[in-house]
Design a protein around this motif. Structure first.
Motif, PDB file in Angstrom:
ATOM      1  N   HIS A 188     -26.299 -42.916 -20.058  1.00 47.89           N
ATOM      2  CA  HIS A 188     -25.607 -42.848 -21.339  1.00 47.89           C
ATOM      3  C   HIS A 188     -25.877 -41.514 -22.033  1.00 47.89           C
ATOM      4  O   HIS A 188     -27.042 -41.119 -22.199  1.00 47.89           O
ATOM      5  CB  HIS A 188     -26.046 -44.008 -22.240  1.00 47.89           C
ATOM      6  N   HIS A 191     -28.404 -52.079 -25.803  1.00 50.37           N
ATOM      7  CA  HIS A 191     -27.183 -51.903 -25.025  1.00 50.37           C
ATOM      8  C   HIS A 191     -27.390 -52.227 -23.532  1.00 50.37           C
ATOM      9  O   HIS A 191     -27.436 -53.392 -23.151  1.00 50.37           O
ATOM     10  CB  HIS A 191     -26.650 -50.489 -25.218  1.00 50.37           C
ATOM     11  N   SER A 192     -27.582 -51.209 -22.697  1.00 52.37           N
ATOM     12  CA  SER A 192     -27.623 -51.429 -21.251  1.00 52.37           C
ATOM     13  C   SER A 192     -28.969 -51.938 -20.736  1.00 52.37           C
ATOM     14  O   SER A 192     -29.180 -51.971 -19.524  1.00 52.37           O
ATOM     15  CB  SER A 192     -27.250 -50.130 -20.521  1.00 52.37           C
ATOM     16  N   HIS A 197     -13.354 -51.682 -25.422  1.00 53.79           N
ATOM     17  CA  HIS A 197     -14.020 -50.505 -25.985  1.00 53.79           C
ATOM     18  C   HIS A 197     -13.139 -50.092 -27.164  1.00 53.79           C
ATOM     19  O   HIS A 197     -12.245 -49.257 -27.028  1.00 53.79           O
ATOM     20  CB  HIS A 197     -14.120 -49.395 -24.934  1.00 53.79           C
ATOM     21  N   ASP A 249     -17.098 -50.039 -30.724  1.00 53.61           N
ATOM     22  CA  ASP A 249     -18.108 -49.779 -29.695  1.00 53.61           C
ATOM     23  C   ASP A 249     -17.625 -50.357 -28.368  1.00 53.61           C
ATOM     24  O   ASP A 249     -16.584 -51.017 -28.288  1.00 53.61           O
ATOM     25  CB  ASP A 249     -19.445 -50.417 -30.096  1.00 53.61           C
ATOM     26  N   GLU A 250     -18.392 -50.086 -27.332  1.00 47.01           N
ATOM     27  CA  GLU A 250     -18.176 -50.726 -26.033  1.00 47.01           C
ATOM     28  C   GLU A 250     -18.815 -52.115 -26.113  1.00 47.01           C
ATOM     29  O   GLU A 250     -20.006 -52.232 -26.401  1.00 47.01           O
ATOM     30  CB  GLU A 250     -18.832 -49.896 -24.942  1.00 47.01           C
ATOM     31  N   TYR A 272     -20.085 -55.541 -24.640  1.00 45.07           N
ATOM     32  CA  TYR A 272     -20.583 -56.213 -23.443  1.00 45.07           C
ATOM     33  C   TYR A 272     -20.287 -57.712 -23.472  1.00 45.07           C
ATOM     34  O   TYR A 272     -20.306 -58.340 -24.534  1.00 45.07           O
ATOM     35  CB  TYR A 272     -22.107 -56.060 -23.349  1.00 45.07           C
ATOM     36  N   HIS A 290     -23.470 -48.094 -27.496  1.00 50.38           N
ATOM     37  CA  HIS A 290     -22.899 -47.136 -26.540  1.00 50.38           C
ATOM     38  C   HIS A 290     -22.453 -45.853 -27.241  1.00 50.38           C
ATOM     39  O   HIS A 290     -22.672 -44.748 -26.731  1.00 50.38           O
ATOM     40  CB  HIS A 290     -21.713 -47.764 -25.810  1.00 50.38           C
ATOM     41  N   GLU A 291     -21.842 -45.995 -28.397  1.00 54.02           N
ATOM     42  CA  GLU A 291     -21.235 -44.871 -29.101  1.00 54.02           C
ATOM     43  C   GLU A 291     -22.217 -44.186 -30.052  1.00 54.02           C
ATOM     44  O   GLU A 291     -23.021 -44.848 -30.714  1.00 54.02           O
ATOM     45  CB  GLU A 291     -20.025 -45.354 -29.908  1.00 54.02           C
TER      46      GLU A 291
END
Length: 256
Positions: free
Chosen positions: A46, A120-121, A146, A172-173, A175, A230-231
């Motif tokens: 990222h 996030h991830s 997204h 945002d992305e 999930y 993510h953003e």
């Protein structure tokens, strides 16, 4: 002779008490005010990671203060080194190159009362290590949206998210989460499905909907996760920053 025996017994009792205190799980309020921010990417990298480090360090400068130490070296996961921290935070991807001893050090740290935060991830990490799934509570399951969405505050009484009101709009992305531990997790934020196109490809419906932030316990440790982040605009959003700051302080027992 009797005084000698009593003296020895008292010394023995003192030793037992000392050992018990050393072996007891850490209470949240006794944890150090240091956070190990781990950002190793074994999968997708990222772009926001460098900015996220700076923002977290800035968040720790307000009272009550906390200190951020950022690393991507798995060598930080030793029993001795983790004693320096109150919590570990992951912004990671993939099967991280941690050996069995390092994995054990992490899970023992949290079980023993250390905090764990995932951003996030962090749910896109360690699919092949089942114990990690038990720690974080679920795994990434595609991101069909997204875009700008509406997020519902699932528990307005929880101090981590009470400041947000009933819902927020954010871009945002987004999930999806699979293998979610519904019974062991306290959902804080959830996607409002009316704000997205559910007919889009790779949309996976689950009875628990689309949780985007939750807390849980792992042994004596406190665990927090948010799928957002993510953003760069999200990281710079004061609402997101307040959420992260609240979560860090909660994880180390300094919550207001």
């Amino acid at each position: 002779m009797r005084s000698f025996v009593i003296e020895k017994l008292l010394s023995l009792v003192a030793l037992v008490v000392t050992l018990a205190l050393l072996c007891a799980p850490a209470r949240a309020q006794d944890l150090p005010d240091r956070i190990l921010y781990f950002t190793h990417s074994a999968g997708y990298r990222h772009e926001i990671i460098p900015v996220s480090r700076e923002i977290l360090k800035q968040l720790g400068e307000s009272s009550p203060r906390f200190e951020i130490t950022a690393s991507e070296d798995v060598a930080v996961f030793s029993v001795e080194n983790l004693r320096r921290y109150g919590a570990v935070m992951f912004f990671t991807t993939g099967e991280l190159p941690m050996n069995d001893n390092q994995k054990q050090a992490l899970t023992d740290f949290v079980r023993g009362g250390g905090g764990f935060l995932g951003v996030h991830s962090a749910t896109d990490t360690f699919y092949q290590w089942p114990e990690y799934g038990k720690l974080i509570g679920g795994y990434f399951d595609q991101h069909p949206w997204h875009q700008g969405v509406r997020i519902e505050v699932a528990d307005r009484s929880d101090p981590l998210v009470a400041f947000l009101g009933t819902s927020i709009a954010i871009s945002d992305e987004i999930y999806q989460i699979r293998d979610f531990d519904v019974g062991g997790s306290h959902v804080l934020l959830r996607l409002d499905p009316a704000s997205v196109d559910l007919a889009r490809n790779n949309v996976h419906r689950h009875p628990y909907g689309w949780p985007l932030a939750w807390t849980r316990s792992f042994g004596s440790g406190r665990v927090f996760y948010t799928a957002l982040g993510h953003e760069e605009a999200v990281w710079r959003d004061s609402r997101y920053q307040t959420l992260l700051r609240n979560a860090v302080l909660w994880a180390i027992g300094r919550a207001r």
